[in-house]
Scaffold this motif. Sequence first.
Motif, PDB file in Angstrom:
ATOM      1  N   GLY A 141       0.671  -0.782   0.210  1.00 50.22           N
ATOM      2  CA  GLY A 141      -0.173   0.234   0.003  1.00 50.22           C
ATOM      3  C   GLY A 141       0.650   0.927   0.002  1.00 50.22           C
ATOM      4  O   GLY A 141       0.438   2.249  -0.539  1.00 50.22           O
ATOM      5  N   ARG A 142       1.856   1.387   0.604  1.00 51.62           N
ATOM      6  CA  ARG A 142       2.356   2.776   1.076  1.00 51.62           C
ATOM      7  C   ARG A 142       3.704   2.404   0.227  1.00 51.62           C
ATOM      8  O   ARG A 142       4.204   3.683  -0.754  1.00 51.62           O
ATOM      9  N   ARG A 143       4.111   1.648  -0.718  1.00 51.18           N
ATOM     10  CA  ARG A 143       4.817   1.403  -1.803  1.00 51.18           C
ATOM     11  C   ARG A 143       4.041   1.917  -2.834  1.00 51.18           C
ATOM     12  O   ARG A 143       4.399   3.186  -4.025  1.00 51.18           O
ATOM     13  N   ASP A 144       2.732   1.954  -3.486  1.00 46.08           N
ATOM     14  CA  ASP A 144       1.668   2.593  -4.653  1.00 46.08           C
ATOM     15  C   ASP A 144       1.979   3.847  -4.404  1.00 46.08           C
ATOM     16  O   ASP A 144       2.141   4.871  -5.402  1.00 46.08           O
ATOM     17  N   ALA A 145       0.915   3.936  -3.021  1.00 50.39           N
ATOM     18  CA  ALA A 145       1.068   5.381  -2.903  1.00 50.39           C
ATOM     19  C   ALA A 145       3.084   5.956  -3.147  1.00 50.39           C
ATOM     20  O   ALA A 145       2.651   7.595  -3.032  1.00 50.39           O
ATOM     21  N   GLY A 146       3.689   5.396  -2.706  1.00 50.87           N
ATOM     22  CA  GLY A 146       4.602   6.475  -2.935  1.00 50.87           C
ATOM     23  C   GLY A 146       5.546   6.641  -4.373  1.00 50.87           C
ATOM     24  O   GLY A 146       5.964   7.427  -4.685  1.00 50.87           O
ATOM     25  N   PHE A 147       4.764   5.788  -4.794  1.00 50.42           N
ATOM     26  CA  PHE A 147       5.185   5.305  -6.466  1.00 50.42           C
ATOM     27  C   PHE A 147       4.102   7.188  -6.868  1.00 50.42           C
ATOM     28  O   PHE A 147       4.638   7.568  -8.154  1.00 50.42           O
ATOM     29  N   SER A 148       2.951   6.783  -6.420  1.00 49.26           N
ATOM     30  CA  SER A 148       2.211   8.380  -6.976  1.00 49.26           C
ATOM     31  C   SER A 148       2.931   9.308  -6.875  1.00 49.26           C
ATOM     32  O   SER A 148       2.607  10.678  -7.509  1.00 49.26           O
ATOM     33  N   LEU A 149       3.666   9.781  -5.335  1.00 53.10           N
ATOM     34  CA  LEU A 149       4.847  10.160  -5.133  1.00 53.10           C
ATOM     35  C   LEU A 149       5.357  11.446  -6.289  1.00 53.10           C
ATOM     36  O   LEU A 149       5.775  12.064  -6.766  1.00 53.10           O
ATOM     37  N   PHE A 194      -2.364  18.696 -17.048  1.00 52.94           N
ATOM     38  CA  PHE A 194      -4.337  17.304 -17.087  1.00 52.94           C
ATOM     39  C   PHE A 194      -3.586  16.115 -16.344  1.00 52.94           C
ATOM     40  O   PHE A 194      -4.502  15.600 -15.987  1.00 52.94           O
ATOM     41  N   ILE A 195      -2.526  15.177 -16.737  1.00 54.17           N
ATOM     42  CA  ILE A 195      -1.838  14.122 -15.827  1.00 54.17           C
ATOM     43  C   ILE A 195      -2.275  14.615 -14.909  1.00 54.17           C
ATOM     44  O   ILE A 195      -2.738  14.088 -13.982  1.00 54.17           O
ATOM     45  N   MET A 196      -1.474  15.885 -14.028  1.00 57.54           N
ATOM     46  CA  MET A 196      -1.782  16.185 -13.080  1.00 57.54           C
ATOM     47  C   MET A 196      -2.639  15.555 -11.674  1.00 57.54           C
ATOM     48  O   MET A 196      -3.294  15.164 -11.447  1.00 57.54           O
ATOM     49  N   ILE A 197      -3.276  16.943 -12.929  1.00 55.74           N
ATOM     50  CA  ILE A 197      -5.417  16.921 -12.640  1.00 55.74           C
ATOM     51  C   ILE A 197      -6.160  15.449 -12.235  1.00 55.74           C
ATOM     52  O   ILE A 197      -6.813  15.117 -11.829  1.00 55.74           O
ATOM     53  N   PHE A 198      -5.522  14.802 -13.379  1.00 56.40           N
ATOM     54  CA  PHE A 198      -6.365  13.429 -13.860  1.00 56.40           C
ATOM     55  C   PHE A 198      -6.301  12.250 -13.162  1.00 56.40           C
ATOM     56  O   PHE A 198      -7.043  11.252 -13.492  1.00 56.40           O
ATOM     57  N   VAL A 199      -5.118  12.236 -13.035  1.00 54.60           N
ATOM     58  CA  VAL A 199      -4.877  11.250 -12.462  1.00 54.60           C
ATOM     59  C   VAL A 199      -4.792  10.265 -11.158  1.00 54.60           C
ATOM     60  O   VAL A 199      -5.235   9.385 -11.043  1.00 54.60           O
ATOM     61  N   ALA A 243      -7.378   6.552 -11.506  1.00 57.87           N
ATOM     62  CA  ALA A 243      -6.941   6.259 -10.458  1.00 57.87           C
ATOM     63  C   ALA A 243      -7.862   5.385  -9.088  1.00 57.87           C
ATOM     64  O   ALA A 243      -8.387   4.191  -9.653  1.00 57.87           O
ATOM     65  N   ALA A 244      -8.851   6.222  -8.957  1.00 56.41           N
ATOM     66  CA  ALA A 244     -10.279   6.409  -8.555  1.00 56.41           C
ATOM     67  C   ALA A 244     -11.413   5.213  -9.386  1.00 56.41           C
ATOM     68  O   ALA A 244     -12.062   3.799  -8.778  1.00 56.41           O
ATOM     69  N   LEU A 245     -10.921   5.624 -10.543  1.00 51.93           N
ATOM     70  CA  LEU A 245     -12.210   4.781 -11.408  1.00 51.93           C
ATOM     71  C   LEU A 245     -11.648   3.713 -11.290  1.00 51.93           C
ATOM     72  O   LEU A 245     -12.536   3.061 -11.403  1.00 51.93           O
ATOM     73  N   VAL A 251     -10.078   1.374  -9.355  1.00 47.23           N
ATOM     74  CA  VAL A 251     -10.880   0.942  -8.378  1.00 47.23           C
ATOM     75  C   VAL A 251     -12.116   0.511  -8.648  1.00 47.23           C
ATOM     76  O   VAL A 251     -12.815  -0.440  -8.190  1.00 47.23           O
ATOM     77  N   ARG A 252     -12.898   1.375  -8.823  1.00 47.99           N
ATOM     78  CA  ARG A 252     -14.399   1.748  -8.622  1.00 47.99           C
ATOM     79  C   ARG A 252     -14.495   0.380  -9.919  1.00 47.99           C
ATOM     80  O   ARG A 252     -15.714  -1.097  -9.657  1.00 47.99           O
ATOM     81  N   LEU A 253     -14.064   0.205 -11.449  1.00 50.39           N
ATOM     82  CA  LEU A 253     -14.871  -0.577 -11.975  1.00 50.39           C
ATOM     83  C   LEU A 253     -14.067  -1.950 -11.642  1.00 50.39           C
ATOM     84  O   LEU A 253     -14.753  -3.017 -11.889  1.00 50.39           O
ATOM     85  N   GLY A 254     -12.825  -2.041 -11.273  1.00 54.01           N
ATOM     86  CA  GLY A 254     -12.925  -3.360 -10.769  1.00 54.01           C
ATOM     87  C   GLY A 254     -11.793  -4.292 -12.026  1.00 54.01           C
ATOM     88  O   GLY A 254     -11.291  -3.590 -13.048  1.00 54.01           O
ATOM     89  N   THR A 255     -12.172  -5.441 -12.233  1.00 53.97           N
ATOM     90  CA  THR A 255     -11.599  -6.169 -13.491  1.00 53.97           C
ATOM     91  C   THR A 255     -13.232  -6.409 -14.276  1.00 53.97           C
ATOM     92  O   THR A 255     -13.331  -7.246 -14.779  1.00 53.97           O
ATOM     93  N   ARG A 256     -14.640  -5.267 -13.705  1.00 56.61           N
ATOM     94  CA  ARG A 256     -15.293  -5.445 -15.071  1.00 56.61           C
ATOM     95  C   ARG A 256     -15.588  -4.430 -16.035  1.00 56.61           C
ATOM     96  O   ARG A 256     -15.880  -4.617 -17.446  1.00 56.61           O
ATOM     97  N   VAL A 257     -13.896  -4.054 -16.112  1.00 61.19           N
ATOM     98  CA  VAL A 257     -13.669  -3.399 -17.217  1.00 61.19           C
ATOM     99  C   VAL A 257     -12.005  -3.485 -18.011  1.00 61.19           C
ATOM    100  O   VAL A 257     -11.186  -4.270 -16.795  1.00 61.19           O
TER     101      VAL A 257
END
Length: 490
Positions: free
Chosen positions: A142-150, A335-340, A344-346, A348-354
């Motif tokens: 979890g922290r590793r993924d957040a670290g890569f986001s930073l 735009f990348i900084m705005i929409f990342v 990311a939330a999208l 997670v919400r959609l999961g493997t349905r897409v």
Amino acid sequence: MRDETFFGHPRGLATLFGTELWERFSWYGLRAILATFMAASPANQGLGMSDVTAQAVVGVYGALIYLVALPGGWIADRILGARRSVLWGGFVIMLGHISMAVPTSGAFFVWLGLALIIVGTGLLKPNISVMVGRLYPEGDDGRRDAGFSLFYLGINLGAFVAPLVVGWLAAGGRWHLGFGAAAVGMALGLLQYVLGGRHLHGVGERPGVRLTPDERRRFGRLAGLGTALTAAVLAAWAATGTLTIDRFTVAVTAVILVVPVVYFGYIMLGSHDLTADERVRMKAYIWLFLAAAIFWMIYDLAPSKLLFFARDHTELSLFGVPIQPATTQAFNPLFIMIFVPVFAALWVRLGTRVSTPQKFAFALVMVGLSFVVMSIAAALAGTGRVSVWWLVLVYLVQVFGELSLSPVGLSVTTKLAPEAFKGQMLGLWFIAVSVGDAVGGQTGRLAEVLSDPAYYLLLAVLAVVAGGALFMFTKKLRVMMAEHHEPALM
């Protein structure tokens, strides 16, 4: 005494964050002015190339940057270690920018500078990401993924600021001042890296599997032989009087196209104890690789074809404030900084349905639609300059595509990699970018037979058709990839 943290992360992340921010400042700063510098007349302190040739050079330059990530990662794993690879890579990059900043009228220092930047980036780029991952203990995903986001935020901060600063400094033919700013940026990154090195706590200090003395000698002989052979071929070609920049870019593009063919052939046909499932997954990955190459072929025309459009056909003003052509290269990272976080939330919400193929298909359709917009803008530009907001719209649509393909592509590459190639497959993903950049650079030659609106529309149709094909075969690819579908939420 406990080491202080960086937003709750290991303090070493701040060191790597700052280093990467300034390295990306230097990379994107150069990229924002390189094509226009090459196409500018000698009277305006440029190299006097045609737009077509400059586009081809920028394409090959970008392609080689991604291609050398493979040997750069290997050198770190077997010889230098990630930490020294990043240090030496940054130093060589800085020398490259300094070379380009030398205020001479000839092209020698330009070519030398680009070669040094390619070599240095091959050492730095893949290995600094590896070091970020190693800052965290096993299981701390979890922290590793957040670290890569930073870390990703640092990349895009550098990418956003660079075109603004470098573009302003290089205005009016002051190209070498812009190149000098890129050199200063890399120097600041190196200073940050050295001063903050104590916070890395030994991460990346040693190679993963160090070469034995015999292997080192064998590697030295092979590297020397390869260098000598390449130099001999180029010298022989030059002696015939037929070596030109255009022909050289075509030759390099041909070599780059051969690389994935050989690599996939080696994986699929070699004796690597691949299971039947691994072979099927690799067949699916080949189609995703081709889709990614088409995407990058169009997407990475930003620092060449779209930059020329900004220079020649747009009213360079935002909210009444005059801007430079290079400023338009800042739209994408903004735009990348705005929409990342949104994407990311999208996901997670959609999961493997897409599914992954659907995400890739969506990305292709988006980048295709962006060039439909470009085709319209180019048609309108036939009667005079158009608003720069057309380019804003193009980059906005393209970012929707990138955020559907780029992070997803990294993830699926690690998922589909055969066990025998786990450590190499990310390099193969970067080869897709390399192929796309090289071929995209060559598409400028279509301008000799097509109008600009037709050029953009042709590439748009190619991307949309490829996206449509992926949508059609999503179910089959999903089975091959062993992706499982979740029922939709009610």
